[in-house]
Scaffold this motif. Sequence first.
Motif, short mmCIF file in Angstrom:
data_model
loop_
_atom_site.label_atom_id
_atom_site.label_comp_id
_atom_site.label_asym_id
_atom_site.label_seq_id
_atom_site.Cartn_x
_atom_site.Cartn_y
_atom_site.Cartn_z
N TYR A 167 0.85 -1.18 0.00
CA TYR A 167 0.00 0.00 0.00
C TYR A 167 0.89 1.24 0.00
O TYR A 167 2.00 1.23 0.54
CB TYR A 167 -0.90 0.04 1.23
CG TYR A 167 -1.99 -1.01 1.25
CD1 TYR A 167 -3.29 -0.68 0.87
CD2 TYR A 167 -1.73 -2.31 1.65
CE1 TYR A 167 -4.30 -1.63 0.89
CE2 TYR A 167 -2.73 -3.27 1.67
CZ TYR A 167 -4.02 -2.92 1.29
OH TYR A 167 -5.01 -3.86 1.31
N ARG A 220 -4.24 1.70 3.65
CA ARG A 220 -4.66 0.59 4.52
C ARG A 220 -5.92 0.96 5.30
O ARG A 220 -6.83 0.15 5.44
CB ARG A 220 -3.52 0.22 5.47
CG ARG A 220 -2.35 -0.47 4.79
CD ARG A 220 -1.28 -0.87 5.78
NE ARG A 220 -0.27 -1.71 5.14
CZ ARG A 220 0.78 -1.25 4.48
NH1 ARG A 220 0.97 0.07 4.39
NH2 ARG A 220 1.64 -2.08 3.91
N GLU A 325 -4.07 -7.58 8.71
CA GLU A 325 -4.34 -7.29 7.31
C GLU A 325 -5.46 -8.13 6.72
O GLU A 325 -6.33 -7.62 6.01
CB GLU A 325 -3.06 -7.45 6.48
CG GLU A 325 -3.24 -7.03 5.03
CD GLU A 325 -1.93 -6.62 4.40
OE1 GLU A 325 -1.56 -7.24 3.39
OE2 GLU A 325 -1.29 -5.68 4.92
#
Length: 360
Positions: A167, A220, A325
């Motif tokens: 990211y 994120r 994540e």
Amino acid sequence: MKILYIALKYDYGDPKRGHSFEHYNFYDSLVKMNGGKHEIVYFPLDEVMNEVGRDEMNRRLISAAYETKPDLCFFFLFTDEIKSETIREITEKSGAVTFNWFADDHWRFDNFSKYYAPLFHWVGTTDSHAPAKYERIGHKNVVKTQWACNHFLYKPSAEFAFRPRDYKHDVTFVGQPHSDRRQVAETVRASGVDIQCWGGGWPSGKIDQDKMIDLFAESRVNLNLTKGSVRYSLTDFARIFLGKRSDGRIIVKSPRLWIDNIKSLLNRRREQIKGRNFEIPGSGGFLLTSDADNLRDYYEDGKEIVIFENMAELIGKIKYYLGHEEERIRIARAGYERTLREHTYEKRFNEIFRTIGLIK
């Protein structure tokens, strides 16, 4: 169906600021929805007014309503650019159904919406409390609707596939730095989290539409702050009593408006759903947002988006989801799927058109 669409083309009516929210979301969706089968006639009230003045713009709007013979006149009022008598004539004599989407009834109902609503056949509101208020003033043709996502524009980039990847940003925020937003950003940064902010008033400045959509998927965590501007200035208090005519002259408002203006100012504290609540999930982004009026009716907290209640919870959840994540990606995917399933402007507008009897 033929629709005469009447709204601002540019952000706050200023071409230098680029296209308006309603141009990107309302106009673009109306043109493209249902396979492009509707005929949309655009009446950009700010562009016309800047060219010929307010009076002539109103005359041209009336002419457009008669000449184009639309089934629906879809309004998105800004302030008092369109005269009451203009709207009344179109409603009573043009043969078209008139509808206005009132954008900020959480705080503008008392000094704006309640005076304009009786001029339309139908009105739409995003405030869960507003339908009862409209009924009290005798207006029953009210559609409780909500902001949404223009899925024709807001979508995950081609390489985005809801999977672990690199990211560009940890935490981002897009919006103006009013209210306590600077303090929120500084507190998050002081906790050791890298947060970057865009919008008029931040050092990074305003970000254009395409880059903003990419940013949602490249971050994120996308932070959304629903609190309105609550720091009152002398200008805010002056507007309770003073107004400006279209010729620029300052006038004293009627005393009957003073209480309405005070109510409006105080109600700015109410937290309301923003377009960002739908645009971020619709772009494939993970949304971490403060709570707002009936937000949980649209998304499930912890499964499709994540809601925080205070600063400690905000920082705790940022750090948790930066470190988890797979869970974060799973929530982003669920939010994206819910948005496409239920929360696009195409779906909102079709619901409105069915309610007011224009489509089956």
